[in-house]
Design a protein around this motif. Structure first.
Motif, PDB file in Angstrom:
ATOM      1  N   GLY A 163       0.998   8.248  19.553  1.00  0.00           N
ATOM      2  CA  GLY A 163       2.226   8.374  18.913  1.00  0.00           C
ATOM      3  C   GLY A 163       2.997   9.527  19.166  1.00  0.00           C
ATOM      4  N   LEU A 164       2.556  10.371  20.123  1.00  0.00           N
ATOM      5  CA  LEU A 164       3.416  11.582  20.340  1.00  0.00           C
ATOM      6  C   LEU A 164       4.448  11.233  21.535  1.00  0.00           C
ATOM      7  CD1 LEU A 164       0.717  14.582  20.828  1.00  0.00           C
ATOM      8  CD2 LEU A 164       2.200  14.173  18.845  1.00  0.00           C
ATOM      9  N   THR A 165       5.595  11.925  21.661  1.00  0.00           N
ATOM     10  CA  THR A 165       6.608  11.840  22.603  1.00  0.00           C
ATOM     11  C   THR A 165       6.137  12.462  23.814  1.00  0.00           C
ATOM     12  OG1 THR A 165       7.915  13.605  21.829  1.00  0.00           O
ATOM     13  CG2 THR A 165       8.505  11.327  20.810  1.00  0.00           C
ATOM     14  N   VAL A 166       6.864  12.151  25.051  1.00  0.00           N
ATOM     15  CA  VAL A 166       6.416  13.118  26.186  1.00  0.00           C
ATOM     16  C   VAL A 166       6.747  14.449  25.786  1.00  0.00           C
ATOM     17  CG1 VAL A 166       7.205  13.437  28.399  1.00  0.00           C
ATOM     18  CG2 VAL A 166       6.828  11.205  27.643  1.00  0.00           C
ATOM     19  N   ARG A 167       7.878  14.869  25.146  1.00  0.00           N
ATOM     20  CA  ARG A 167       8.224  16.173  24.950  1.00  0.00           C
ATOM     21  C   ARG A 167       7.039  16.945  24.042  1.00  0.00           C
ATOM     22  NH1 ARG A 167      12.334  19.175  25.952  1.00  0.00           N
ATOM     23  NH2 ARG A 167      13.763  17.421  26.381  1.00  0.00           N
ATOM     24  N   GLN A 168       6.539  16.126  23.135  1.00  0.00           N
ATOM     25  CA  GLN A 168       5.366  16.827  22.457  1.00  0.00           C
ATOM     26  C   GLN A 168       4.184  16.919  22.950  1.00  0.00           C
ATOM     27  OE1 GLN A 168       5.744  13.727  19.178  1.00  0.00           O
ATOM     28  NE2 GLN A 168       7.002  14.745  17.873  1.00  0.00           N
ATOM     29  N   ILE A 169       3.860  16.049  23.739  1.00  0.00           N
ATOM     30  CA  ILE A 169       2.621  16.220  24.519  1.00  0.00           C
ATOM     31  C   ILE A 169       3.071  17.488  25.465  1.00  0.00           C
ATOM     32  CG2 ILE A 169       1.642  15.121  26.763  1.00  0.00           C
ATOM     33  CD1 ILE A 169       1.897  12.319  25.340  1.00  0.00           C
ATOM     34  N   PHE A 170       4.210  17.691  26.164  1.00  0.00           N
ATOM     35  CA  PHE A 170       4.349  18.752  26.909  1.00  0.00           C
ATOM     36  C   PHE A 170       4.349  20.109  26.218  1.00  0.00           C
ATOM     37  CE2 PHE A 170       6.643  17.787  31.143  1.00  0.00           C
ATOM     38  CZ  PHE A 170       5.858  16.687  31.400  1.00  0.00           C
ATOM     39  N   ASN A 171       4.713  20.029  24.858  1.00  0.00           N
ATOM     40  CA  ASN A 171       4.422  21.396  24.104  1.00  0.00           C
ATOM     41  C   ASN A 171       2.969  21.705  23.903  1.00  0.00           C
ATOM     42  OD1 ASN A 171       7.197  21.578  23.982  1.00  0.00           O
ATOM     43  ND2 ASN A 171       7.373  20.320  21.829  1.00  0.00           N
ATOM     44  N   LYS A 172       2.143  20.580  23.648  1.00  0.00           N
ATOM     45  CA  LYS A 172       0.878  20.858  23.403  1.00  0.00           C
ATOM     46  C   LYS A 172       0.096  21.401  24.749  1.00  0.00           C
ATOM     47  CE  LYS A 172      -1.746  18.206  21.005  1.00  0.00           C
ATOM     48  NZ  LYS A 172      -2.224  19.185  19.764  1.00  0.00           N
ATOM     49  N   LEU A 173       0.481  20.804  25.831  1.00  0.00           N
ATOM     50  CA  LEU A 173      -0.123  21.402  27.087  1.00  0.00           C
ATOM     51  C   LEU A 173       0.503  22.738  27.359  1.00  0.00           C
ATOM     52  CD1 LEU A 173       0.451  18.071  29.252  1.00  0.00           C
ATOM     53  CD2 LEU A 173      -1.657  18.892  28.149  1.00  0.00           C
ATOM     54  N   GLN A 174       1.734  23.102  27.197  1.00  0.00           N
ATOM     55  CA  GLN A 174       1.940  24.343  27.375  1.00  0.00           C
ATOM     56  C   GLN A 174       1.651  25.589  26.488  1.00  0.00           C
ATOM     57  OE1 GLN A 174       4.637  25.115  29.761  1.00  0.00           O
ATOM     58  NE2 GLN A 174       3.933  27.445  29.234  1.00  0.00           N
ATOM     59  N   ALA A 175       1.186  25.008  25.235  1.00  0.00           N
ATOM     60  CA  ALA A 175       0.580  25.917  24.414  1.00  0.00           C
ATOM     61  C   ALA A 175      -1.036  26.218  24.626  1.00  0.00           C
ATOM     62  CB  ALA A 175       0.684  25.416  22.846  1.00  0.00           C
ATOM     63  N   ASP A 176      -1.767  25.320  25.676  1.00  0.00           N
ATOM     64  CA  ASP A 176      -3.189  25.403  25.772  1.00  0.00           C
ATOM     65  C   ASP A 176      -3.324  26.725  26.516  1.00  0.00           C
ATOM     66  OD1 ASP A 176      -5.441  25.079  27.500  1.00  0.00           O
ATOM     67  OD2 ASP A 176      -5.692  23.429  25.842  1.00  0.00           O
ATOM     68  N   PRO A 177      -4.202  27.704  26.103  1.00  0.00           N
ATOM     69  CA  PRO A 177      -4.484  28.996  26.762  1.00  0.00           C
ATOM     70  C   PRO A 177      -5.137  28.817  28.077  1.00  0.00           C
ATOM     71  CG  PRO A 177      -5.952  28.758  24.873  1.00  0.00           C
ATOM     72  CD  PRO A 177      -4.772  27.454  24.822  1.00  0.00           C
ATOM     73  N   VAL A 178      -6.173  27.682  28.239  1.00  0.00           N
ATOM     74  CA  VAL A 178      -6.848  27.713  29.598  1.00  0.00           C
ATOM     75  C   VAL A 178      -6.147  27.113  30.747  1.00  0.00           C
ATOM     76  CG1 VAL A 178      -9.042  26.724  30.004  1.00  0.00           C
ATOM     77  CG2 VAL A 178      -8.747  27.384  27.932  1.00  0.00           C
ATOM     78  N   LEU A 179      -5.277  26.080  30.416  1.00  0.00           N
ATOM     79  CA  LEU A 179      -4.583  25.519  31.352  1.00  0.00           C
ATOM     80  C   LEU A 179      -3.593  26.314  31.954  1.00  0.00           C
ATOM     81  CD1 LEU A 179      -3.644  22.284  29.804  1.00  0.00           C
ATOM     82  CD2 LEU A 179      -5.096  22.530  31.712  1.00  0.00           C
ATOM     83  N   GLU A 180      -3.224  26.164  33.424  1.00  0.00           N
ATOM     84  CA  GLU A 180      -2.656  27.136  34.147  1.00  0.00           C
ATOM     85  C   GLU A 180      -1.386  26.224  34.565  1.00  0.00           C
ATOM     86  OE1 GLU A 180      -4.923  29.076  36.984  1.00  0.00           O
ATOM     87  OE2 GLU A 180      -6.062  30.030  35.593  1.00  0.00           O
ATOM     88  N   GLY A 181      -0.376  27.263  35.195  1.00  0.00           N
ATOM     89  CA  GLY A 181       0.675  26.448  36.021  1.00  0.00           C
ATOM     90  C   GLY A 181       1.802  26.203  34.908  1.00  0.00           C
ATOM     91  N   GLU A 182       3.070  25.702  35.862  1.00  0.00           N
ATOM     92  CA  GLU A 182       4.046  25.158  34.922  1.00  0.00           C
ATOM     93  C   GLU A 182       4.071  23.703  34.760  1.00  0.00           C
ATOM     94  OE1 GLU A 182       6.550  27.188  33.519  1.00  0.00           O
ATOM     95  OE2 GLU A 182       5.296  28.973  34.144  1.00  0.00           O
ATOM     96  N   LEU A 183       4.826  23.301  33.682  1.00  0.00           N
ATOM     97  CA  LEU A 183       4.920  21.813  33.754  1.00  0.00           C
ATOM     98  C   LEU A 183       6.056  21.253  34.743  1.00  0.00           C
ATOM     99  CD1 LEU A 183       4.511  21.646  29.637  1.00  0.00           C
ATOM    100  CD2 LEU A 183       2.910  20.369  31.462  1.00  0.00           C
ATOM    101  N   PRO A 184       5.980  19.677  35.008  1.00  0.00           N
ATOM    102  CA  PRO A 184       6.811  19.520  35.934  1.00  0.00           C
ATOM    103  C   PRO A 184       8.263  19.584  35.142  1.00  0.00           C
ATOM    104  CG  PRO A 184       5.142  17.638  35.610  1.00  0.00           C
ATOM    105  CD  PRO A 184       5.022  18.703  34.694  1.00  0.00           C
ATOM    106  N   SER A 185       9.325  19.897  35.947  1.00  0.00           N
ATOM    107  CA  SER A 185      10.678  20.078  35.480  1.00  0.00           C
ATOM    108  C   SER A 185      11.461  18.938  34.817  1.00  0.00           C
ATOM    109  CB  SER A 185      11.546  20.671  36.550  1.00  0.00           C
ATOM    110  OG  SER A 185      11.693  20.048  37.523  1.00  0.00           O
ATOM    111  N   ALA A 186      11.091  17.965  35.403  1.00  0.00           N
ATOM    112  CA  ALA A 186      11.705  16.362  34.611  1.00  0.00           C
ATOM    113  C   ALA A 186      10.675  15.897  33.879  1.00  0.00           C
ATOM    114  CB  ALA A 186      12.184  15.610  35.713  1.00  0.00           C
ATOM    115  N   LEU A 187      10.855  15.419  32.862  1.00  0.00           N
ATOM    116  CA  LEU A 187      10.039  14.800  31.776  1.00  0.00           C
ATOM    117  C   LEU A 187       9.847  13.400  32.241  1.00  0.00           C
ATOM    118  CD1 LEU A 187      11.615  15.593  28.418  1.00  0.00           C
ATOM    119  CD2 LEU A 187       9.385  16.622  29.189  1.00  0.00           C
TER     120      LEU A 187
END
Length: 405
Positions: A163-187
Motif C-alpha cells: 500500500g505504500l506509494t513509490v515515493r513513500q518507498i523511496f523515503n524509507k530506503l533513503q532513511a535506512d542507515p545501512v544502505l548506500e548510494g543514491e536512489l534513481p533520479s526518476a521514480l
C-alpha cells in the motif's frame, strides 16, 4: 746356516742372517704402519662446500619444520578476541589487506601466519568474500578464514509494506542507515515495486533494492495474471494492477479483499463510478500520501483530478499504490457476488450490500457509531454521500475517519 732366509724371517722381507730374539722382544708387537696420507681430491673446495651445503639444508629443514608447527598451532589455537565483534571486508580487498586489518583490530595475533596459512587453504579460485561478519569471541584464525570464505555475512533487512506509494518507498530506503548510494533520479511507475521484506548486506546500494523490487513485482504480476479468472473483465495487466492498488488501500483485512474486488468489478460492469476515497487522496496528495491527521472532507469529493473516481468513469490512469500479493490475487480471482456497496462496520472491517436500500441502512448504523465516539459524521466524507450530508444514495465504499490512505 744359509743366509737365504724366507721374507718373513727378516724385517721388510729382506734376506739376511737370522738374528735371535729374546722372549720379551718376541712378544713385543710390531710397529703399526702410519695411515696413508689424505688425497688432495678429498681435500678439494668442492667437497668442503657440499658438506657445508648439506649441513645448511638440514638446518633449514629443521627450522621449516619448527616454523610450520608453530604456524599450524597458532592458526588453529583460540584467538585474542575477548567479545564478539563485527568485521567488514570491503569489496576488492586482498588477502594481505584483510590479514593486516584483522591484526590491527586484535581479531588475530599474527597477520603473516593468517595470510600464508589461509593461502594454503584456498584452492580453485576460492577467495575471502566481502561483507560484514560477526567474529565470535576466541575464534581461531582458521575459524575466521572459514567464515570469510563462506560469505555468511551479517544480513540486514528493510520492510516495505503493502500500500505504500513509490515515493513513500523511496523515503524509507533513503532513511535506512545501512544502505548506500543514491536512489534513481526518476521514480519508477506507481505499482511497479513489490512490497516485501528485503534482506541485504552492508554496502548494498539502494538502487539494487529498487531493482529487486521491480523485478519481483513484474514476476509476481505475470504469475497471478496468468492464473486469473477467465471471466475477468479487466483488459490488461495495467488495469489489473490499478484495481489491485485500490483494493489494497480500501481494506487491510486479507479475507475481505476478494469481496471488495467483486464490488468494484460489479460497478465497472454496470458502468457505475467506483467512488473510492483512496483515489481522491492520491489525486490530492500524490505519492506523498495524506497527512495522518487530515480527514477526507465533503468538499474533496468535488475536486477535479484525474484520479477522483467520484467524477471520472472507470479506473484512474495509473495505480495509486504498490499492491501486494493478496490484493493482486483478490482481483485476479474475486468473489462472485451481486454486491455494489460496502461501508465500515466500526471494527476495522466492512459490511456489504447489493442494493441501495441495504447500503443506506448500513451507512446509518455507521454514522451512529461515529456519533457515539464524539465525532461529527457530517464533516467526514462517505463514499457516494449526497451534498446535503444525508444517507448515501450511490457509491461503493464508506471509510472510517481514522483509516489512513
Amino acid at each position: 746356516m744359509s743366509d737365504t732366509n724366507q721374507s718373513n724371517g727378516t724385517p721388510n722381507g729382506q734376506k739376511g742372517p737370522i738374528i735371535p730374539k729374546s722372549a720379551n722382544e718376541a712378544l713385543r708387537p710390531e710397529r703399526v704402519p702410519d695411515p696413508p696420507k689424505r688425497s688432495r681430491k678429498a681435500r678439494s673446495q668442492m667437497v668442503i662446500f657440499l658438506n657445508f651445503l648439506m649441513t645448511l639444508v638440514v638446518f633449514v629443514i629443521a627450522l621449516a619444520v619448527i616454523g610450520a608447527y608453530y604456524a599450524i598451532s597458532a592458526y588453529q589455537s583460540p584467538g585474542p578476541l575477548a567479545t564478539n565483534s563485527n568485521f567488514i571486508v570491503r569489496s576488492g580487498a586482498g588477502l594481505a589487506e584483510i590479514s593486516n586489518r584483522l591484526e590491527a583490530n586484535n581479531l588475530i595475533s599474527d597477520a603473516r601466519v593468517f595470510r600464508y596459512m589461509t593461502a594454503t587453504y584456498l584452492h580453485d579460485g576460492e577467495t575471502l568474500r566481502s561483507g560484514e561478519y560477526e567474529i565470535k569471541a576466541g575464534a581461531s584464525m582458521k575459524d575466521i578464514m572459514e567464515l570469510l570464505k563462506s560469505g555468511k555475512s551479517i544480513l540486514y533487512s528493510v520492510t516495505l509494506p503493502e500500500g505504500l506509494t513509490v515515493r513513500q518507498i523511496f523515503n524509507k530506503l533513503q532513511a535506512d542507515p545501512v544502505l548506500e548510494g543514491e536512489l534513481p533520479s526518476a521514480l519508477p511507475a506507481e505499482g511497479s515495486l513489490r512490497p516485501d521484506t528485503y534482506k541485504f548486506t552492508r554496502g548494498t546500494k539502494r538502487t539494487e533494492i529498487v531493482q529487486q523490487m521491480a523485478g519481483a513485482q513484474e514476476k509476481l504480476v505475470d504469475q497471478i495474471w496468468q492464473k486469473r479468472d477467465p471471466n475477468l473483465t479487466l483488459a490488461n495487466k495495467q488495469e489489473f494492477v490499478t484495481l489491485a492498488s485500490i483494493v489494497e488501500k480500501e481494506t487491510g483485512l486479507a479475507d475481505e479483499r476478494a469481496h471488495v474486488a467483486s464490488v468494484f468489478l460489479n460497478r465497472i460492469g454496470k458502468g457505475m463510478r467506483l467512488q473510492s476515497d483512496p483515489t481522491i487522496i492520491y489525486g490530492l496528495f500524490g505519492g506523498d500520501g495524506k497527512p495522518s491527521d487530515r480527514p477526507i472532507f465533503q468538499s474533496d469529493l468535488k475536486k477535479e483530478t484525474a484520479y477522483n473516481t467520484y467524477i471520472i468513469k472507470g479506473l484512474p490512469p495509473t495505480p495509486i499504490a504498490n499492491p501486494g500479493r493478496d490484493a493482486l490475487e483478490a482481483v485476479a480471482n474475486p468473489w462472485k457476488t451481486q454486491d455494489l456497496y460496502f461501508v465500515a462496520d466500526g471494527t476495522g472491517g466492512h459490511v456489504f450490500a447489493a442494493t441501495l436500500e441495504e447500503h443506506n441502512a448500513n451507512v446509518k448504523r455507521w454514522r451512529k457509531l461515529v456519533a457515539e465516539k464524539g465525532e461529527d459524521p457530517s464533516a467526514i466524507a462517505v463514499d457516494g454521500q449526497p451534498d446535503d450530508g444525508g444517507a448515501a444514495t450511490t457509491g461503493a465504499g464508506t471509510q472510517q475517519k481514522k483509516k489512513t490512505n
